[in-house]
Design a protein around this motif. Structure first.
Motif, PDB file in Angstrom:
ATOM      1  N   HIS A  72      -7.041  25.335 -53.638  1.00 10.60           N
ATOM      2  CA  HIS A  72      -6.240  25.771 -54.875  1.00 10.60           C
ATOM      3  C   HIS A  72      -5.040  26.244 -54.102  1.00 10.60           C
ATOM      4  O   HIS A  72      -4.962  27.448 -53.470  1.00 10.60           O
ATOM      5  N   HIS A  74      -0.356  26.588 -54.611  1.00 12.94           N
ATOM      6  CA  HIS A  74       0.941  26.227 -55.452  1.00 12.94           C
ATOM      7  C   HIS A  74       2.047  26.369 -54.380  1.00 12.94           C
ATOM      8  O   HIS A  74       2.883  27.039 -54.169  1.00 12.94           O
ATOM      9  N   ARG A  81       9.103  36.931 -55.026  1.00  8.69           N
ATOM     10  CA  ARG A  81       8.502  37.948 -56.076  1.00  8.69           C
ATOM     11  C   ARG A  81       8.063  39.326 -55.286  1.00  8.69           C
ATOM     12  O   ARG A  81       7.083  39.842 -55.665  1.00  8.69           O
ATOM     13  N   TYR A 139       5.910  24.820 -61.347  1.00 11.08           N
ATOM     14  CA  TYR A 139       7.023  25.729 -61.139  1.00 11.08           C
ATOM     15  C   TYR A 139       8.548  24.832 -61.652  1.00 11.08           C
ATOM     16  O   TYR A 139       9.649  25.474 -61.062  1.00 11.08           O
ATOM     17  N   HIS A 166       1.380  25.454 -67.195  1.00  9.63           N
ATOM     18  CA  HIS A 166       1.148  26.476 -66.477  1.00  9.63           C
ATOM     19  C   HIS A 166       1.934  27.615 -67.121  1.00  9.63           C
ATOM     20  O   HIS A 166       1.220  28.687 -67.198  1.00  9.63           O
ATOM     21  N   HIS A 229      -7.379  26.535 -64.501  1.00 13.38           N
ATOM     22  CA  HIS A 229      -7.348  27.994 -64.214  1.00 13.38           C
ATOM     23  C   HIS A 229      -8.067  28.803 -65.345  1.00 13.38           C
ATOM     24  O   HIS A 229      -7.514  28.981 -66.408  1.00 13.38           O
ATOM     25  N   HIS A 252     -10.814  30.668 -60.260  1.00 14.74           N
ATOM     26  CA  HIS A 252     -10.491  32.257 -60.503  1.00 14.74           C
ATOM     27  C   HIS A 252     -11.850  32.614 -60.729  1.00 14.74           C
ATOM     28  O   HIS A 252     -12.673  33.350 -60.236  1.00 14.74           O
ATOM     29  N   ASN A 303      -5.281  29.939 -53.005  1.00 17.17           N
ATOM     30  CA  ASN A 303      -4.526  30.209 -54.372  1.00 17.17           C
ATOM     31  C   ASN A 303      -2.913  30.827 -53.698  1.00 17.17           C
ATOM     32  O   ASN A 303      -2.147  31.447 -54.500  1.00 17.17           O
ATOM     33  N   ASN A 305       0.669  31.453 -53.624  1.00 17.01           N
ATOM     34  CA  ASN A 305       1.873  31.033 -54.376  1.00 17.01           C
ATOM     35  C   ASN A 305       2.654  32.383 -54.470  1.00 17.01           C
ATOM     36  O   ASN A 305       2.116  33.436 -54.104  1.00 17.01           O
ATOM     37  N   GLY A 307       3.530  34.590 -56.864  1.00 16.51           N
ATOM     38  CA  GLY A 307       3.080  35.697 -57.880  1.00 16.51           C
ATOM     39  C   GLY A 307       1.943  36.535 -57.250  1.00 16.51           C
ATOM     40  O   GLY A 307       1.924  37.666 -57.245  1.00 16.51           O
ATOM     41  N   SER A 308       0.702  35.811 -57.320  1.00 17.97           N
ATOM     42  CA  SER A 308      -0.522  36.490 -57.557  1.00 17.97           C
ATOM     43  C   SER A 308      -1.074  36.532 -56.254  1.00 17.97           C
ATOM     44  O   SER A 308      -2.243  37.303 -56.044  1.00 17.97           O
TER      45      SER A 308
HETATM   46  O1  NIG Z   1      -3.310  30.769 -59.984  1.00 19.49           O
HETATM   47  N1  NIG Z   1      -2.562  32.057 -62.755  1.00 19.49           N
HETATM   48  C1  NIG Z   1      -1.831  30.977 -62.580  1.00 19.49           C
HETATM   49  N2  NIG Z   1      -1.113  30.374 -61.744  1.00 19.49           N
HETATM   50  C2  NIG Z   1      -1.071  31.326 -60.392  1.00 19.49           C
HETATM   51  C3  NIG Z   1      -0.202  32.353 -60.149  1.00 19.49           C
HETATM   52  C4  NIG Z   1       1.357  31.820 -60.617  1.00 19.49           C
HETATM   53  C5  NIG Z   1       2.355  33.033 -60.516  1.00 19.49           C
HETATM   54  O2  NIG Z   1       2.342  34.108 -60.857  1.00 19.49           O
HETATM   55  O3  NIG Z   1       3.453  32.381 -59.937  1.00 19.49           O
HETATM   56  C6  NIG Z   1      -2.522  31.770 -60.140  1.00 19.49           C
HETATM   57  O4  NIG Z   1      -2.838  33.018 -59.797  1.00 19.49           O
END
Ligand code: NIG
Length: 386
Positions: A72, A74, A81, A139, A166, A229, A252, A303, A305, A307-308
Motif C-alpha cells: 500500500h 501512494h 504537507r 492525486y 480518493h 481503504h 487501514h 502507506n 503518502n 498526508g497521513s
Molecule cells: O491511505 N486515506 C486515504 N489516502 C491516504 C492519505 C492520503 C492523503 O492524506 O494524502 C491514506 O492514508
C-alpha cells in the motif's frame, strides 16, 4: 550452470527466514546455517552453507529474510504537507480534505518532476529493504491526470492501483455522484490499461458505500482486482464492502467491530494494517491481535503518502507492529513479507523457497527479532533484488 544463466549464492546464513514451513522450523520456515541459490531471478535451492555459484554474497553468520513487500503506497505525487503534519501534532485532526492540497500540486507537476520524486522515494524504500511495492493513483482526480499517474506508476511496478475514488475534487463540489460516474466510466477506461487493481476511499468526507460499490463493480467488470481503504477514521461500511466484493485487501482497519473482524476472518480478504499512518495522524492503532487470533490474514504496509504517512520505512512499520500492535516479531516479519504478497495475490513474492522471486535482505543482525528490538537502526545491510 547452463545456457548463460548466472547463479548467485547467499552463503553462510546464520538464520534464514524462508516463510515456507515445509523447509524449516515454525510458520516462518526458519533454517540455520543455510545458503540460498538464485538463478535467473528465482530461488533455485535452499541448501546447507557452502554452496557454489558464479557470484557469492557472504552473509557471515547474519540473518537473511525475504525482501519486504509494501502492498500500500501512494508513491507518485508532488508537493509537501509538512505544515499540515505540524498543525496535527499541535492538536488538529487528520481529515480526507488534505488530499486536495496534494492534488493541486500534482496536477501542475511535469512528468519528469513526478518521476524524480517517485524515483527518490523508491530508492529510499529499496535501501530500507522493500523489494516490491504497490502504487496507487489518486492525486489528479481527472481523466487525463489519473491516467498519467497510472502510466508513471507502471514504470516502477506491475502492481498499479487505480484510485480515482480518493476524494471528490473541488470542481465537482456538491456533485459527488457525477464524479463517481466519471470515475466508473471514462476515468476507469483511461486508467485500466496500466492497472492490476482498483481501490476506493470508503470514509466520511470521501465516498460512501454505494459510491464505492459503483466504482469497484465497474472495475471488477473490467477485470481489475479490488482493494478498499476501509475504517480508517471511524467505524464504517468499508470492511464489509471489501469482503462482500471479494477484495484482495481491506486497508487501514483502524476501527473494527466484532462483525468486521468475523467478516475478515471468514474471508480471503487480507487486513492490511498501516501503523505509520496511525502514528502520523495520532489515531489509535488497530486491534491486530484480535484479527490474528480470529484467524484473519494480516499484512503491514507503509502507506507512503504526503498526508497521513510520509515514510517508506517498512522497518519502522515492523517496530510499530511489534511495540504498539502487539504482533510477535515473527508475525510482524511475516506480515511485512508474505502478508504483503498475500494482499497482492502474488504467491511468488515474500518467501525464499524454490520458485519464488529471489529478493532477499542480509540483516546486520543475528535474527529478525532485532528489527523491532533495535528501532530506527539501519539493519538492512544488503538488498538482493531482481
Ligand atoms: O491511505 N486515506 C486515504 N489516502 C491516504 C492519505 C492520503 C492523503 O492524506 O494524502 C491514506 O492514508
Amino acid at each position: 550452470v547452463d545456457g548463460g544463466v548466472t547463479a548467485l549464492v547467499i552463503d553462510r546464513i546464520g538464520l534464514l527466514v524462508t516463510n515456507d514451513p515445509t523447509l524449516g522450523e515454525g510458520p516462518l520456515g526458519v533454517v540455520r546455517d543455510a545458503a540460498v541459490v538464485i538463478e535467473d531471478g528465482r530461488v533455485s535451492a535452499v541448501t546447507a552453507a557452502g554452496a557454489a555459484a558464479d557470484e557469492r554474497v557472504d552473509a557471515a553468520g547474519r540473518a537473511v529474510v525475504p525482501g519486504f513487500v509494501d502492498s500500500h503506497t501512494h508513491l507518485v505525487f508532488a508537493g509537501d504537507r509538512a505544515e499540515e503534519f505540524t498543525a496535527r501534532m499541535a492538536g488538529q485532526a487528520y481529515a480526507a480534505g488534505g488530499i486536495g492540497v496534494t492534488t493541486a500540486a500534482t496536477r501542475t507537476a511535469s512528468d519528469d518532476e513526478l518521476r524524480a520524486g517517485s524515483a527518490r522515494r523508491w530508492a529510499e524504500a529499496r535501501a530500507g529493504g522493500t523489494t516490491h511495492l504497490e502504487i496507487k493513483s489518486g492525486y489528479a482526480l481527472d481523466v487525463d491526470g489519473e491516467a498519467r499517474l497510472c502510466r508513471l506508476a507502471a514504470e516502477l511496478t506491475d502492481d498499479v492501483t487505480f484510485l480515482g475514488a480518493h476524494l471528490v475534487p473541488q470542481e465537482y463540489g456538491g456533485r459527488a455522484d457525477d464524479y463517481v460516474a466519471l470515475v466508473a466510466g471514462p476515468m476507469l477506461d483511461a486508467c485500466a490499461p496500466w492497472c492490476r487493481w482498483a481501490d476506493a476511499f470508503c470514509e466520511t468526507g470521501a465516498f460512501d458505500a454505494d459510491q464505492c460499490r459503483t466504482v469497484l463493480e465497474a472495475a471488477a467488470a473490467r477485470g481489475l482486482g479490488l482493494r478498499v481503504h476501509a475504517n480508517q477514521l471511524g467505524p464504517g461500511p468499508g470492511v464489509q464492502l471489501a469482503v462482500e466484493l471479494g477484495a484482495a485487501s481491506a486497508d487501514h482497519c483502524t476501527y473494527l467491530t466484532d462483525t468486521d473482524v468475523d467478516a475478515l476472518a471468514g474471508s480471503a480478504t487480507v487486513a492490511t494494517l498501516l501503523p505509520a499512518a496511525d502514528f502520523s495522524t495520532r489515531q489509535p492503532y488497530p486491534d491486530a491481535r484480535r484479527l490474528i487470533d480470529a484467524g484473519a490474514t494480516v499484512a503491514i504496509a507503509s502507506n507512503c503518502n504526503p498526508g497521513s504517512s510520509y515514510t517508506t520505512s517498512m522497518l519502522f512499520c515492523i517496530a510499530l507492529a511489534v511495540r504498539d500492535l502487539r504482533l510477535t516479531a515473527d508475525e510482524a516479519l511475516w506480515a511485512a513479507t508474505a502478508g504483503g504478497a498475500a494482499a497482492l495475490r502474488r504467491p511468488d513474492l515474500g518467501r525464499l523457497s524454490p520458485g519464488s522471486v529471489g529478493a532477499a535482505l542480509v540483516l546486520d543482525a543475528p535474527s529478525h527479532h532485532h528489527l523491532a528490538y533495535r528501532p530506527g537502526m539501519p539493519l538492512v545491510a544488503e538488498v538482493i533484488a531482481q
